[in-house]
Motif scaffolding. Structure first.
Motif, mmCIF file in Angstrom:
data_model
loop_
_atom_site.group_PDB
_atom_site.id
_atom_site.type_symbol
_atom_site.label_atom_id
_atom_site.label_comp_id
_atom_site.label_asym_id
_atom_site.label_seq_id
_atom_site.Cartn_x
_atom_site.Cartn_y
_atom_site.Cartn_z
ATOM 1 N N ASP A 2 10.244 9.289 3.773
ATOM 2 C CA ASP A 2 11.349 8.586 4.400
ATOM 3 C C ASP A 2 11.438 7.155 3.852
ATOM 4 O O ASP A 2 10.475 6.592 3.329
ATOM 5 C CB ASP A 2 11.199 8.588 5.917
ATOM 6 C CG ASP A 2 9.966 7.833 6.374
ATOM 7 O OD1 ASP A 2 10.067 6.613 6.534
ATOM 8 O OD2 ASP A 2 8.908 8.474 6.534
ATOM 9 N N LYS A 3 12.624 6.574 4.015
ATOM 10 C CA LYS A 3 12.905 5.260 3.431
ATOM 11 C C LYS A 3 12.003 4.174 4.025
ATOM 12 O O LYS A 3 11.505 3.308 3.302
ATOM 13 C CB LYS A 3 14.378 4.919 3.671
ATOM 14 C CG LYS A 3 14.846 3.622 3.025
ATOM 15 C CD LYS A 3 14.777 3.717 1.503
ATOM 16 C CE LYS A 3 15.451 2.551 0.812
ATOM 17 N NZ LYS A 3 16.921 2.597 0.872
ATOM 18 N N THR A 8 7.608 0.180 3.462
ATOM 19 C CA THR A 8 6.308 -0.312 3.908
ATOM 20 C C THR A 8 5.314 -0.327 2.750
ATOM 21 O O THR A 8 4.551 -1.283 2.579
ATOM 22 C CB THR A 8 5.772 0.557 5.053
ATOM 23 O OG1 THR A 8 6.709 0.529 6.135
ATOM 24 C CG2 THR A 8 4.425 0.056 5.539
ATOM 25 N N LEU A 9 5.331 0.735 1.939
ATOM 26 C CA LEU A 9 4.441 0.803 0.779
ATOM 27 C C LEU A 9 4.826 -0.256 -0.260
ATOM 28 O O LEU A 9 3.959 -0.845 -0.918
ATOM 29 C CB LEU A 9 4.491 2.195 0.164
ATOM 30 C CG LEU A 9 4.011 3.345 1.063
ATOM 31 C CD1 LEU A 9 4.133 4.678 0.332
ATOM 32 C CD2 LEU A 9 2.577 3.112 1.525
ATOM 33 N N PHE A 10 6.120 -0.504 -0.404
ATOM 34 C CA PHE A 10 6.590 -1.539 -1.326
ATOM 35 C C PHE A 10 6.078 -2.913 -0.904
ATOM 36 O O PHE A 10 5.582 -3.689 -1.725
ATOM 37 C CB PHE A 10 8.121 -1.517 -1.373
ATOM 38 C CG PHE A 10 8.739 -2.760 -1.964
ATOM 39 C CD1 PHE A 10 8.578 -3.068 -3.302
ATOM 40 C CD2 PHE A 10 9.478 -3.616 -1.161
ATOM 41 C CE1 PHE A 10 9.139 -4.225 -3.851
ATOM 42 C CE2 PHE A 10 10.046 -4.767 -1.694
ATOM 43 C CZ PHE A 10 9.878 -5.065 -3.034
ATOM 44 N N LEU A 11 6.176 -3.239 0.390
ATOM 45 C CA LEU A 11 5.696 -4.529 0.868
ATOM 46 C C LEU A 11 4.190 -4.670 0.685
ATOM 47 O O LEU A 11 3.690 -5.745 0.331
ATOM 48 C CB LEU A 11 6.052 -4.715 2.347
ATOM 49 C CG LEU A 11 7.508 -5.043 2.670
ATOM 50 C CD1 LEU A 11 7.674 -5.267 4.164
ATOM 51 C CD2 LEU A 11 7.981 -6.269 1.904
ATOM 52 N N ALA A 21 -4.910 -1.364 -4.641
ATOM 53 C CA ALA A 21 -5.226 -2.141 -3.433
ATOM 54 C C ALA A 21 -4.265 -1.801 -2.304
ATOM 55 O O ALA A 21 -4.664 -1.689 -1.143
ATOM 56 C CB ALA A 21 -5.170 -3.628 -3.751
ATOM 57 N N ALA A 22 -2.978 -1.613 -2.644
ATOM 58 C CA ALA A 22 -2.003 -1.236 -1.620
ATOM 59 C C ALA A 22 -2.333 0.135 -1.031
ATOM 60 O O ALA A 22 -2.172 0.364 0.168
ATOM 61 C CB ALA A 22 -0.600 -1.234 -2.223
ATOM 62 N N ALA A 23 -2.813 1.035 -1.886
ATOM 63 C CA ALA A 23 -3.186 2.374 -1.414
ATOM 64 C C ALA A 23 -4.328 2.302 -0.416
ATOM 65 O O ALA A 23 -4.338 3.023 0.591
ATOM 66 C CB ALA A 23 -3.559 3.255 -2.603
ATOM 67 N N ARG A 24 -5.300 1.443 -0.688
ATOM 68 C CA ARG A 24 -6.418 1.296 0.251
ATOM 69 C C ARG A 24 -5.942 0.755 1.596
ATOM 70 O O ARG A 24 -6.372 1.222 2.653
ATOM 71 C CB ARG A 24 -7.483 0.372 -0.350
ATOM 72 C CG ARG A 24 -8.273 1.006 -1.480
ATOM 73 C CD ARG A 24 -9.500 0.170 -1.825
ATOM 74 N NE ARG A 24 -9.140 -1.123 -2.382
ATOM 75 C CZ ARG A 24 -8.931 -1.361 -3.676
ATOM 76 N NH1 ARG A 24 -9.061 -0.367 -4.555
ATOM 77 N NH2 ARG A 24 -8.621 -2.575 -4.105
ATOM 78 N N VAL A 25 -5.050 -0.228 1.551
ATOM 79 C CA VAL A 25 -4.542 -0.814 2.791
ATOM 80 C C VAL A 25 -3.736 0.213 3.588
ATOM 81 O O VAL A 25 -3.826 0.265 4.822
ATOM 82 C CB VAL A 25 -3.666 -2.045 2.473
ATOM 83 C CG1 VAL A 25 -2.932 -2.534 3.727
ATOM 84 C CG2 VAL A 25 -4.512 -3.175 1.903
ATOM 85 N N CYS A 26 -2.971 1.029 2.902
ATOM 86 C CA CYS A 26 -2.088 1.998 3.566
ATOM 87 C C CYS A 26 -2.732 3.368 3.755
ATOM 88 O O CYS A 26 -2.062 4.318 4.204
ATOM 89 C CB CYS A 26 -0.796 2.148 2.764
ATOM 90 S SG CYS A 26 0.174 0.625 2.653
ATOM 91 N N ASN A 27 -4.010 3.458 3.371
ATOM 92 C CA ASN A 27 -4.741 4.721 3.556
ATOM 93 C C ASN A 27 -4.055 5.894 2.842
ATOM 94 O O ASN A 27 -3.829 6.970 3.410
ATOM 95 C CB ASN A 27 -4.906 5.039 5.043
ATOM 96 C CG ASN A 27 -5.963 6.109 5.294
ATOM 97 O OD1 ASN A 27 -6.896 6.264 4.507
ATOM 98 N ND2 ASN A 27 -5.806 6.849 6.384
#
Length: 330
Positions: A2-3, A8-11, A21-27
């Motif tokens: 979903d958009k 959220t992943l972009f931010l 690093a973003a992947a770790r934060v967003c699990n």
């Protein structure tokens, strides 16, 4: 996907500057982050990040998009908070930033009682004397001396900022109490360097009517840490002009003496402020924190127009009385 999730992943990628690093934060995993960003770029027809094997760098278009996305998500979060608070008690993460000295001396001693009163609020505290963009860093409340002229923010005054010219009793006993403005030239003075501007804090001394005037005095010692300045003064290294929240502990224990009545520097931003993002609805966790802080400061005789320092006894007064039987003219 979903958009909203993609945004959220972009931010997260903007903040972490790395897919991993973003992947770790967003699990999640880096490929999911990368695909989400690529999907947004395809929809928009612009490049949000410049990619290389060594780094990920946001573009001007990406920064502009991130600002709008962040504001939109914050507005959505605020609306959701409002709906939850119709039935829920204050809860969630409360992110507070404070100037270092004020945080140590005034805020930190109050936090145990606040957390006990609101156990469903998770406190995240950071202390920093440098300028902090509270919107970019998603900070709920910042406590600062002086406020930032930013139309996106609300600055609520907690108290004025009263200053006291202080010395230790030992210093006065050893070096004497100045009888005139010129006497200060032969006394040691502890200066304060403002970290953000690297400028020395101006010094004000009273004339014979008790009106404070800017004075150009040599600083024998200089520090950029407020607590260190107060301690150096208490250790007998010289006079210091201390804001009330730095002088309080030393005055109460007798480690410091206030030479003159407290004064307020003629500055338009002279005060202690709670700063928070402007929004239609203030989250309950922020509202109860501000209300708690105002009530706790009132117990310490501090309001938006008053501090305890106004009534603190001084060594020298300007009404014809003085502890040592004289009125000093500077």
């Amino acid at each position: 996907m979903d958009k909203l999730r993609s945004l959220t992943l972009f931010l997260a990628t903007c903040e972490e500057q790395s897919f991993a690093a973003a992947a770790r934060v967003c699990n999640t995993d880096p490929s999911t982050i990368s695909k989400a960003v690529s999907r947004l770029e395809a929809e928009l027809g612009v490049t949000l990040f410049q990619r290389s094997t060594r780094q990920l760098k946001i573009t001007a278009a990406g920064r502009h998009y991130a600002h709008t996305v962040r504001s939109s998500i914050q507005a959505l979060s605020s609306c959701e908070d409002e709906l939850r608070q119709l039935n829920d008690a204050p809860r969630g993460r409360l992110k507070v930033n404070s100037a270092v000295c004020y945080g140590h001396l005034y805020l930190r001693p109050l936090l145990k009682a606040f957390c006990q009163r609101y156990p469903e609020i998770t406190l995240e505290l950071s202390l920093d004397d440098m300028h902090v963009d509270i919107i970019e860093q998603d900070i709920d409340v910042a406590l600062r001396t002086g406020f930032i002229k930013d139309s996106r923010l609300v600055a609520r005054c907690l108290s004025p900022m009263d200053f006291l010219v202080c010395a230790s009793p030992d210093y006065l006993e050893q070096h004497g109490t100045p009888d005139s403005r010129g006497d200060f030239d032969s006394h040691a003075w502890i200066g304060f360097k403002i970290k953000e501007t690297q400028q020395l804090q101006p010094i004000f001394l009273p004339d014979e009517q008790g009106n404070y005037q800017l004075c150009d005095l040599h600083r024998t010692h200089i520090t950029d840490d407020g607590e260190a300045m107060a301690q150096l003064c208490a250790d007998g290294l010289g006079f210091a002009q201390l804001p009330h929240f730095l002088a309080k502990a030393g005055l109460e224990t007798g480690a410091l003496v206030s030479l003159y009545p407290a004064f307020r520097a003629p500055l338009p931003e002279g005060g202690v402020f709670a700063i928070y993002p402007k929004r239609e609805y203030l989250p309950a966790r922020v509202r109860v924190f501000l209300d708690f802080l105002v009530a706790a400061l009132a117990v310490q005789q501090e309001t938006p127009t008053h501090t305890w320092a106004e009534h603190w006894p001084a060594r020298i007064r300007f009404d014809g009385s003085a502890e040592q039987g004289r009125t000093v003219a500077l």
